[in-house]
Design a protein around this motif. Structure first.
Motif, mmCIF file in Angstrom:
data_model
loop_
_atom_site.group_PDB
_atom_site.id
_atom_site.type_symbol
_atom_site.label_atom_id
_atom_site.label_comp_id
_atom_site.label_asym_id
_atom_site.label_seq_id
_atom_site.Cartn_x
_atom_site.Cartn_y
_atom_site.Cartn_z
ATOM 1 N N GLU A 8 0.836 -1.203 0.000
ATOM 2 C CA GLU A 8 0.000 0.000 0.000
ATOM 3 C C GLU A 8 0.870 1.252 0.000
ATOM 4 O O GLU A 8 1.824 1.363 0.769
ATOM 5 C CB GLU A 8 -0.926 0.013 1.222
ATOM 6 N N GLY A 9 0.538 2.179 -0.887
ATOM 7 C CA GLY A 9 1.273 3.432 -0.958
ATOM 8 C C GLY A 9 2.568 3.362 -1.730
ATOM 9 O O GLY A 9 3.239 4.383 -1.916
ATOM 10 N N GLN A 10 2.943 2.178 -2.192
ATOM 11 C CA GLN A 10 4.193 2.025 -2.938
ATOM 12 C C GLN A 10 3.997 2.387 -4.412
ATOM 13 O O GLN A 10 2.930 2.138 -4.990
ATOM 14 C CB GLN A 10 4.686 0.573 -2.856
ATOM 15 N N SER A 11 5.024 2.943 -5.018
ATOM 16 C CA SER A 11 5.016 3.105 -6.477
ATOM 17 C C SER A 11 5.216 1.746 -7.115
ATOM 18 O O SER A 11 5.995 0.919 -6.629
ATOM 19 C CB SER A 11 6.131 4.059 -6.909
ATOM 20 N N LEU A 12 4.501 1.502 -8.206
ATOM 21 C CA LEU A 12 4.578 0.225 -8.911
ATOM 22 C C LEU A 12 5.298 0.426 -10.234
ATOM 23 O O LEU A 12 5.055 1.407 -10.943
ATOM 24 C CB LEU A 12 3.169 -0.327 -9.156
ATOM 25 N N ILE A 13 6.168 -0.507 -10.570
ATOM 26 C CA ILE A 13 6.901 -0.456 -11.829
ATOM 27 C C ILE A 13 6.466 -1.669 -12.647
ATOM 28 O O ILE A 13 6.567 -2.803 -12.189
ATOM 29 C CB ILE A 13 8.421 -0.464 -11.599
ATOM 30 N N ALA A 14 5.946 -1.414 -13.848
ATOM 31 C CA ALA A 14 5.360 -2.508 -14.616
ATOM 32 C C ALA A 14 5.435 -2.223 -16.106
ATOM 33 O O ALA A 14 5.654 -1.083 -16.531
ATOM 34 C CB ALA A 14 3.898 -2.708 -14.216
ATOM 35 N N PHE A 15 5.247 -3.293 -16.877
ATOM 36 C CA PHE A 15 5.101 -3.146 -18.323
ATOM 37 C C PHE A 15 3.761 -2.458 -18.608
ATOM 38 O O PHE A 15 2.861 -2.449 -17.759
ATOM 39 C CB PHE A 15 5.139 -4.513 -18.999
ATOM 40 N N PRO A 16 3.582 -1.898 -19.807
ATOM 41 C CA PRO A 16 2.303 -1.258 -20.147
ATOM 42 C C PRO A 16 1.156 -2.262 -20.172
ATOM 43 O O PRO A 16 1.352 -3.472 -20.072
ATOM 44 C CB PRO A 16 2.569 -0.681 -21.547
ATOM 45 N N ASP A 17 -0.066 -1.751 -20.302
ATOM 46 C CA ASP A 17 -1.256 -2.607 -20.414
ATOM 47 C C ASP A 17 -1.059 -3.635 -21.521
ATOM 48 O O ASP A 17 -0.466 -3.339 -22.568
ATOM 49 C CB ASP A 17 -2.494 -1.759 -20.732
ATOM 50 N N CYS A 64 0.256 -6.624 -20.628
ATOM 51 C CA CYS A 64 1.204 -7.552 -20.013
ATOM 52 C C CYS A 64 0.457 -8.467 -19.035
ATOM 53 O O CYS A 64 -0.248 -7.989 -18.139
ATOM 54 C CB CYS A 64 2.293 -6.772 -19.284
ATOM 55 N N ALA A 65 0.612 -9.778 -19.204
ATOM 56 C CA ALA A 65 -0.086 -10.725 -18.333
ATOM 57 C C ALA A 65 0.418 -10.628 -16.898
ATOM 58 O O ALA A 65 -0.350 -10.794 -15.944
ATOM 59 C CB ALA A 65 0.092 -12.146 -18.855
ATOM 60 N N TYR A 66 1.717 -10.352 -16.701
ATOM 61 C CA TYR A 66 2.244 -10.234 -15.342
ATOM 62 C C TYR A 66 1.693 -8.993 -14.642
ATOM 63 O O TYR A 66 1.538 -8.986 -13.422
ATOM 64 C CB TYR A 66 3.775 -10.190 -15.373
ATOM 65 N N ARG A 67 1.403 -7.961 -15.408
ATOM 66 C CA ARG A 67 0.748 -6.774 -14.823
ATOM 67 C C ARG A 67 -0.624 -7.166 -14.281
ATOM 68 O O ARG A 67 -1.033 -6.707 -13.217
ATOM 69 C CB ARG A 67 0.635 -5.682 -15.878
ATOM 70 N N ARG A 68 -1.351 -8.024 -15.022
ATOM 71 C CA ARG A 68 -2.663 -8.464 -14.543
ATOM 72 C C ARG A 68 -2.521 -9.311 -13.273
ATOM 73 O O ARG A 68 -3.374 -9.251 -12.378
ATOM 74 C CB ARG A 68 -3.386 -9.238 -15.644
ATOM 75 N N VAL A 69 -1.463 -10.126 -13.194
ATOM 76 C CA VAL A 69 -1.214 -10.904 -11.970
ATOM 77 C C VAL A 69 -0.984 -9.948 -10.799
ATOM 78 O O VAL A 69 -1.499 -10.162 -9.691
ATOM 79 C CB VAL A 69 -0.006 -11.836 -12.150
ATOM 80 N N LEU A 70 -0.200 -8.891 -11.035
ATOM 81 C CA LEU A 70 0.048 -7.898 -9.991
ATOM 82 C C LEU A 70 -1.264 -7.265 -9.531
ATOM 83 O O LEU A 70 -1.487 -7.075 -8.326
ATOM 84 C CB LEU A 70 1.013 -6.836 -10.522
ATOM 85 N N GLN A 71 -2.140 -6.951 -10.487
ATOM 86 C CA GLN A 71 -3.437 -6.378 -10.133
ATOM 87 C C GLN A 71 -4.254 -7.340 -9.276
ATOM 88 O O GLN A 71 -4.884 -6.930 -8.287
ATOM 89 C CB GLN A 71 -4.221 -6.028 -11.403
ATOM 90 N N ARG A 72 -4.243 -8.614 -9.643
ATOM 91 C CA ARG A 72 -5.015 -9.605 -8.864
ATOM 92 C C ARG A 72 -4.442 -9.739 -7.457
ATOM 93 O O ARG A 72 -5.195 -9.858 -6.485
ATOM 94 C CB ARG A 72 -5.021 -10.956 -9.586
ATOM 95 N N TRP A 73 -3.112 -9.748 -7.350
ATOM 96 C CA TRP A 73 -2.476 -9.861 -6.036
ATOM 97 C C TRP A 73 -2.825 -8.663 -5.157
ATOM 98 O O TRP A 73 -3.076 -8.792 -3.962
ATOM 99 C CB TRP A 73 -0.957 -9.986 -6.200
ATOM 100 N N LEU A 74 -2.881 -7.477 -5.782
ATOM 101 C CA LEU A 74 -3.228 -6.258 -5.052
ATOM 102 C C LEU A 74 -4.734 -6.098 -4.867
ATOM 103 O O LEU A 74 -5.181 -5.152 -4.221
ATOM 104 C CB LEU A 74 -2.692 -5.035 -5.804
ATOM 105 N N LYS A 75 -5.516 -7.034 -5.492
ATOM 106 C CA LYS A 75 -6.985 -6.985 -5.431
ATOM 107 C C LYS A 75 -7.520 -5.674 -6.019
ATOM 108 O O LYS A 75 -8.377 -5.008 -5.432
ATOM 109 C CB LYS A 75 -7.481 -7.180 -3.999
ATOM 110 N N GLU A 129 -8.920 -3.728 -9.739
ATOM 111 C CA GLU A 129 -9.423 -3.914 -11.093
ATOM 112 C C GLU A 129 -8.428 -3.397 -12.129
ATOM 113 O O GLU A 129 -8.341 -3.901 -13.247
ATOM 114 C CB GLU A 129 -10.766 -3.208 -11.262
ATOM 115 N N SER A 130 -7.690 -2.362 -11.769
ATOM 116 C CA SER A 130 -6.668 -1.803 -12.650
ATOM 117 C C SER A 130 -5.658 -1.067 -11.793
ATOM 118 O O SER A 130 -5.824 -0.942 -10.571
ATOM 119 C CB SER A 130 -7.287 -0.849 -13.675
ATOM 120 N N LEU A 131 -4.619 -0.558 -12.441
ATOM 121 C CA LEU A 131 -3.603 0.222 -11.726
ATOM 122 C C LEU A 131 -3.767 1.717 -12.002
ATOM 123 O O LEU A 131 -2.872 2.506 -11.716
ATOM 124 C CB LEU A 131 -2.204 -0.237 -12.147
ATOM 125 N N ALA A 132 -4.925 2.085 -12.552
ATOM 126 C CA ALA A 132 -5.129 3.475 -12.976
ATOM 127 C C ALA A 132 -5.004 4.446 -11.814
ATOM 128 O O ALA A 132 -4.516 5.576 -11.991
ATOM 129 C CB ALA A 132 -6.498 3.617 -13.643
#
Length: 301
Positions: A181-190, A192-203, A205-208
């Motif tokens: 919580e409160g951390q900056s996230l570093i990820a590939f653009p939309d 990327c399947a691993y970005r979606r995994v990160l979203q699911r782990w963080l619960k 819907e998106s990183l917007a």
């Protein structure tokens, strides 16, 4: 509809005109023109818009070109399979950058030794971009991050990936999504399947609504994480290929962290080069399974 007419039609499209296509096909221009008229007559629509010496595909011609390329490709495939000839031509292969960096060097070298007459062209991209490229015939096959949901694509599970959250070495351990919580996230653009995994782990819907630094290079992502710019999710195999990386590896639950990634191709359209790659990958998978069984057997003794 005559198959030869389709071959002539494709040649005219590629050459951009009758005269150049005739030279390529070693025919006289009048013969090529006759073939095009015969094909237009058989389908009942004009295939080209004519502007002086240049031909431009009509909407109907655009549609027919896709079918013509598939039929010609299937004909070439059948001829090679029946003749027993070694695979040749071009294999347009796609892969995630992580897969290309950590998994493919030995495999592609082995493929090149076995099939020297195949020219291999490798393109990297996000999971979704690679799926679209295979479906739209811009790529013959691709290594992606998750089984495809798109219809018409076949797949072979090949690599077992372990995903970890990485942080700088002086960062407190990230044991749960709450610690992010409160951390900056570093990820590939939309896409990327691993970005979606990160979203699911963080619960999420998106990183917007999050602070996200979007990068398209794992080396850049690792460097930014090491410098304290944020946290990221990536395959552990990528980190294993970067022994100099100064980051902390944080485990996430198995449900999100364990993936089996596939090789995909168009169902029913497997060319000799793709078939050769699929056969090679099947042997790699079997070899990995045998090695895993041996390690378990040794551990039990």
């Amino acid at each position: 509809m005559n198959f030869t007419d389709l071959q002539v039609f494709r040649a005219v499209v590629e050459a951009g005109g009758i005269v150049k296509a005739a030279q390529k096909l070693h025919r006289v221009p009048s013969n090529v023109s006759t073939r095009i008229r015969q094909l237009e007559s058989s389908v009942g629509i004009p295939l080209f818009h004519r502007d002086r010496q240049r031909l431009y595909l009509s909407p109907g011609g655009e549609l027919l070109l896709g079918y013509a390329e598939r039929l010609i490709s299937l004909s070439d495939e059948a001829r090679h399979v029946v003749s027993g000839a070694a695979p040749q031509g071009v294999l347009k292969l796609g892969a995630l950058e992580s897969t290309a960096a950590s998994r493919l060097s030995g495999i592609l070298a082995d493929f090149h030794r076995r099939y020297p007459d195949v020219r291999l062209e490798l393109t990297t991209g996000t999971n979704d971009a690679l799926v679209s490229a295979v479906a739209e015939r811009r790529l013959d096959a691709a290594f992606i991050a998750e089984p495809p949901s798109a219809r018409g694509l076949a797949h072979l599970p090949v690599f077992r990936e372990n995903l970890v959250v990485i942080s700088s070495e002086d960062h407190p351990p990230v044991a749960s999504a709450r610690d992010a919580e409160g951390q900056s996230l570093i990820a590939f653009p939309d896409g990327c399947a691993y970005r979606r995994v990160l979203q699911r782990w963080l619960k999420r819907e998106s990183l917007a609504a999050s602070r996200v630094l979007e990068l398209s290079s794992y080396h850049a992502i690792v460097a930014c994480v090491a410098a304290g710019a944020g946290i990221a999710l990536m395959p552990e195999a990528v980190l294993d290929a970067m022994p100099q990386a100064r980051v902390r590896r944080n485990r996430i639950p198995r449900a999100q962290g364990k993936l089996v990634t596939p090789l995909i191709w168009r169902e029913g359209e497997i060319s000799p080069p793709v078939q050769a790659l699929r056969t090679l990958m099947a042997s790699v998978v079997k070899g990995s399974a045998r090695n895993g069984a041996r390690r378990l057997e040794k551990a039990g003794k």
